[in-house]
Scaffold this motif. Sequence first.
Motif, short mmCIF file in Angstrom:
data_model
loop_
_atom_site.label_atom_id
_atom_site.label_comp_id
_atom_site.label_asym_id
_atom_site.label_seq_id
_atom_site.Cartn_x
_atom_site.Cartn_y
_atom_site.Cartn_z
N LEU A 1 0.83 -1.21 0.00
CA LEU A 1 0.00 0.00 0.00
C LEU A 1 0.86 1.26 0.00
CD1 LEU A 1 -2.86 -0.83 2.56
CD2 LEU A 1 -3.01 -0.72 0.08
N SER A 2 1.91 1.26 0.81
CA SER A 2 2.75 2.46 0.94
C SER A 2 3.45 2.79 -0.37
CB SER A 2 3.79 2.24 2.05
OG SER A 2 3.16 1.98 3.28
N LEU A 3 3.99 1.78 -1.03
CA LEU A 3 4.70 2.04 -2.29
C LEU A 3 3.74 2.50 -3.39
CD1 LEU A 3 7.32 -0.87 -2.41
CD2 LEU A 3 7.73 1.55 -1.98
N SER A 4 2.58 1.86 -3.47
CA SER A 4 1.59 2.28 -4.48
C SER A 4 1.09 3.68 -4.19
CB SER A 4 0.42 1.30 -4.49
OG SER A 4 0.84 0.02 -4.87
N TRP A 5 0.89 3.98 -2.94
CA TRP A 5 0.45 5.31 -2.52
C TRP A 5 1.50 6.35 -2.90
CZ3 TRP A 5 -1.58 5.96 3.19
CH2 TRP A 5 -2.35 7.13 3.27
N LEU A 6 2.75 6.03 -2.66
CA LEU A 6 3.83 6.95 -3.00
C LEU A 6 3.90 7.18 -4.49
CD1 LEU A 6 6.33 8.58 -2.12
CD2 LEU A 6 7.67 6.47 -2.31
N LEU A 7 3.74 6.13 -5.28
CA LEU A 7 3.78 6.29 -6.74
C LEU A 7 2.59 7.13 -7.22
CD1 LEU A 7 5.21 5.62 -9.34
CD2 LEU A 7 3.92 3.49 -9.47
N CYS A 8 1.43 6.93 -6.60
CA CYS A 8 0.27 7.77 -6.96
C CYS A 8 0.57 9.24 -6.67
CB CYS A 8 -0.97 7.33 -6.17
SG CYS A 8 -1.70 5.78 -6.75
N TYR A 9 1.27 9.51 -5.58
CA TYR A 9 1.63 10.88 -5.25
C TYR A 9 2.56 11.47 -6.31
CZ TYR A 9 3.86 14.81 -2.86
OH TYR A 9 4.35 16.05 -2.54
N VAL A 10 3.54 10.68 -6.74
CA VAL A 10 4.47 11.15 -7.79
C VAL A 10 3.72 11.41 -9.08
CG1 VAL A 10 6.46 10.49 -9.20
CG2 VAL A 10 6.45 9.96 -6.74
N LEU A 11 2.82 10.50 -9.46
CA LEU A 11 2.05 10.68 -10.70
C LEU A 11 1.08 11.86 -10.59
CD1 LEU A 11 1.22 6.94 -11.56
CD2 LEU A 11 3.02 8.40 -12.52
N THR A 12 0.66 12.18 -9.37
CA THR A 12 -0.21 13.35 -9.18
C THR A 12 0.59 14.64 -9.32
OG1 THR A 12 -1.67 12.10 -7.68
CG2 THR A 12 -1.77 14.50 -7.58
N VAL A 13 1.74 14.70 -8.68
CA VAL A 13 2.58 15.90 -8.73
C VAL A 13 3.02 16.20 -10.15
CG1 VAL A 13 4.76 16.89 -7.97
CG2 VAL A 13 3.33 15.66 -6.35
N THR A 14 3.32 15.16 -10.91
CA THR A 14 3.79 15.34 -12.30
C THR A 14 2.64 15.44 -13.29
OG1 THR A 14 4.00 12.93 -12.51
CG2 THR A 14 5.97 14.16 -11.83
N ASP A 15 1.40 15.42 -12.79
CA ASP A 15 0.20 15.54 -13.63
C ASP A 15 0.09 14.45 -14.69
OD1 ASP A 15 -1.12 17.66 -12.44
OD2 ASP A 15 0.05 19.16 -13.55
N VAL A 16 0.63 13.28 -14.40
CA VAL A 16 0.45 12.14 -15.30
C VAL A 16 -0.99 11.64 -15.20
CG1 VAL A 16 1.15 9.77 -15.78
CG2 VAL A 16 2.87 11.48 -15.17
N LEU A 17 -1.53 11.64 -13.99
CA LEU A 17 -2.93 11.26 -13.79
C LEU A 17 -3.82 12.45 -14.13
CD1 LEU A 17 -2.56 9.32 -10.41
CD2 LEU A 17 -2.95 8.34 -12.68
N PRO A 18 -4.96 12.22 -14.76
CA PRO A 18 -5.82 13.34 -15.21
C PRO A 18 -6.39 14.15 -14.05
CG PRO A 18 -6.96 11.24 -15.47
CD PRO A 18 -5.55 10.90 -15.10
N ALA A 19 -6.39 15.47 -14.22
CA ALA A 19 -6.97 16.35 -13.21
C ALA A 19 -8.47 16.50 -13.39
CB ALA A 19 -6.30 17.72 -13.25
N ASP A 20 -8.97 16.17 -14.57
CA ASP A 20 -10.40 16.26 -14.86
C ASP A 20 -11.14 15.13 -14.14
OD1 ASP A 20 -12.92 16.59 -15.84
OD2 ASP A 20 -12.42 16.08 -17.92
N PRO A 21 -12.12 15.43 -13.29
CA PRO A 21 -12.85 14.39 -12.57
C PRO A 21 -13.50 13.37 -13.49
CG PRO A 21 -13.32 16.54 -11.61
CD PRO A 21 -12.54 16.79 -12.88
N ALA A 22 -13.77 13.77 -14.75
CA ALA A 22 -14.40 12.83 -15.69
C ALA A 22 -13.38 11.92 -16.37
CB ALA A 22 -15.19 13.61 -16.75
N GLY A 23 -12.10 12.22 -16.24
CA GLY A 23 -11.07 11.44 -16.90
C GLY A 23 -10.82 10.11 -16.21
N TYR A 24 -10.46 9.09 -17.02
CA TYR A 24 -10.20 7.77 -16.45
C TYR A 24 -8.91 7.82 -15.62
CZ TYR A 24 -9.20 2.81 -16.01
OH TYR A 24 -8.93 1.56 -15.51
N GLY A 25 -9.00 7.35 -14.39
CA GLY A 25 -7.84 7.32 -13.51
C GLY A 25 -7.78 8.49 -12.55
N HIS A 26 -8.73 9.41 -12.63
CA HIS A 26 -8.72 10.55 -11.71
C HIS A 26 -8.78 10.13 -10.24
CE1 HIS A 26 -9.51 14.56 -10.11
NE2 HIS A 26 -10.56 14.06 -9.47
N PRO A 27 -9.55 9.10 -9.86
CA PRO A 27 -9.57 8.69 -8.44
C PRO A 27 -8.22 8.21 -7.91
CG PRO A 27 -11.48 7.80 -9.59
CD PRO A 27 -10.58 8.37 -10.63
#
Length: 623
Positions: A279-305
Motif C-alpha cells: 500500500l505504501s509504495l503504491s500510494w507513494l507512486l500515486c503521489y508522484v504521478l499526481t505531482v507530475t500531472d500524469v494522472l488526469p486532473a479532470d474528474p471525468a477522466g479515467y484514472g482521476h480517483p
Amino acid sequence: MTPSSDKELNGLDNPSFVGEDGSHYYAFPDLTAQSPKEGRGEDHSSKLAYIITDVPPWYLCILLGIQHFLTAMGGLVAIPLILSKELCLQHDLLTQSHLISTIFFVSGICTLLQVFFGVRLPIIQGGTFAFLTPTLAMLSLPKWQCPAWTQNATLVNTSSPEFIEVWQTRMREVQGAIIVASCFQIFVGFSGLIGFLMRFIGPLTIAPTITLVALPLFDSAGDDAGQHWGISFMTIAFIVIFSQYLKDTPVPLPSYQKGKKCHFSKIYLFQIFPVLLGLSLSWLLCYVLTVTDVLPADPAGYGHPARTDTRGDVLSQAPWFRFPYPGQWGVPTVSLAGIFGIIAGVISSMLESLGDYYACARLSGAPPPPKHAINRGIGVEGIGCLLAGAWGTGNGTTSYSENVGALGITKVGSRMVIVAGGCAMLLSGIFGKVGAMFASIPTPVIGGMFLVMFGVITAVGVSNLQYTDMNSSRNIFIFGFSVFAGLTIPNWASKNSGLLETGIIQLDQVIQVLLTTGMFVGGFLGFLLDNTIPGTQEERGLLAWKQSHKEEGDNSQLVSNVYDLPFGIGTKYCTVSWFRYLPACPKRPPGGKRMDEPKAAKQESSIKASSERAPEIGADTRI
C-alpha cells in the motif's frame, strides 16, 4: 533453545525470526502423538523465545505489539471503506476517517478484554468480514438504498443536517442489529452451547460459509480496482512479490544490543508487512504521478480517483484528537430483518474463532484451550460485538487469523505483547489524524488490496475441506452445490424482490435479507445436507476435525496458569461453591485445588525450565 555464537550458519542474529533449519519457520511437532512431557514441555516450549506466560522486556512488548497492530491494519481499514458506499459516505472522507478511528479504538478494547478475561490467549480482536455480507444485504433493501443525490459529489454538503441524517439513520440501523445479534453470541458462549452446536457443524458447513464471506464482494473489489487498473495491478504485484517471492529474504536493519552496540540484524520484513509495504509504495507512486500531472486532473477522466489530492483534504480537516464514545451516531434502532442476517455472520465468526484458538495455543506454547476457556472466549467476543455496535463501527469483532500466523514468525507467544498491541490500537483510535491518513488512500490502491485479501479469505474457506474425503461424490456434491446456490439464489433474490413479497413488511424484509446473504444460504445448505445425507464420520471429516482440535485434560496446574481468570478470580476471590458449575469457569473439586496436581507441577517446572533457557532477544542464537 540454546545460545550459540555460530551465526555464520544462517547469517542471522535475531532468534525471533530463525528456524532450526536456518529459515524463519518452524513446523511444530504433532503434539497428539507425543507424551505430555515431550509435547508440552521440553520440545515445544523450547522453540519459543517467550511462552504465553512470560513477560518480555518492555521495549520488545511495544515493538512486537505495534507489529501485531500493523498486521491487522489491512482488515481493520478495509471494512469501513467497504461500508462507506452503502452508508452513503463515499463522498464524506472525514466521516470515513472517524469510522476507521472508531474501529481501531473498539478493537483495542476488545483485544484487552479477550486477553485478560476471555480465552486468555495472545490473539488480536478486530472487525470481521463475516458481518459485511449480511450488512450489505440489509442496506440494499429499498428502504435503505442511498438517495440519488448522495452519489453526486457536487450535491453533497457533508455538514448539512439532511446529509448527516441520511447516513446516521443507516448506521443506527446497523448498530441495532449488531447489538441484538451479539446477545445471541454472548448466550452461546457463556451458556456452553457452543460445544453442543459443534456436534453438528463440520468442515462441510464451515467451508461454504467462509468461502461465501468473500466471493460476493467481487463486485465491490472490481469497482474500486477498475478506477485505474494500472495502479491496482501495481498494488497487487507489490503485495504478491513481498508476501510470496521475497518472504524468505531477510532485510538488514539497524539495532542496538549491549556488548555489540549498534549493529545490523536481518529481519524478514517482507513476510511481516507485505500489505502495508505494498500500500505504501503504491500510494507513494500515486503521489508522484499526481505531482507530475500524469494522472488526469479532470474528474471525468479515467484514472482521476488515483490522484492523491482528491482525498488529501481529509488530513487537514481531521482533528488531532477525537475520543470515540458509545452512541456517537445517535440511539441505535432495531429491525427484525437485520437481526437474522447478522446472526448468520455471528455463527460464521464463532466457527472461525474456534479454529484460531487452537492454532494460537499451539503457536504460543500453551496447552489446547479447555472448554471453559473456549466458552469464555466466544462469550467475550459477543461482548466485543456488543461494544462495537454501541460505539458504531458498523461491524462486529472476531479473532484475527493473520495475527495468529505472526506468532509463528516472531516466536514470541507472550500475551503481554498482545496487550501492548491492544493499547496501540486504543491510542491510534484517539489520534484522529491516523484514521484520516488511511481514509485518504487512493481508490484503485484499495481495490488492488481488496482483490488480494478477498482471494485469501476465499481460499481459507476452501482449505477446511482438507479434513474431508474429497474423493467422495457425496462431499463434492454438498460443497459444490452449497457454494453455487450461495451465489445464485442471492443474485436472483436481489433482482426479483417483488416475487418474495408476502404482504407482511417485517417478514418480507427478513426473507429478503436472508436470501440475499450468500454465506447464510450456502452455510445452511451445507449444514442441512451434511447432517441428512448418509456418510461416515471419517468421510465427513469429523474425525480429522476433532483430532486437530483434540483437547488435553483441563485439570492441570499448567492449564490453570494459562486459562484461569486473572487477579485471583475464582481462586482467592469469588470462590463460592457454585462458581465451578458455570460453563465459563474452571472446574475444581470442592477442595479448591485441581486434581492431578503433582503431575501438573512436573509439567509446569519443565515449561519454566525450558523458558529459562530461552536467551535474551538480541543475543546470537539459533533455534
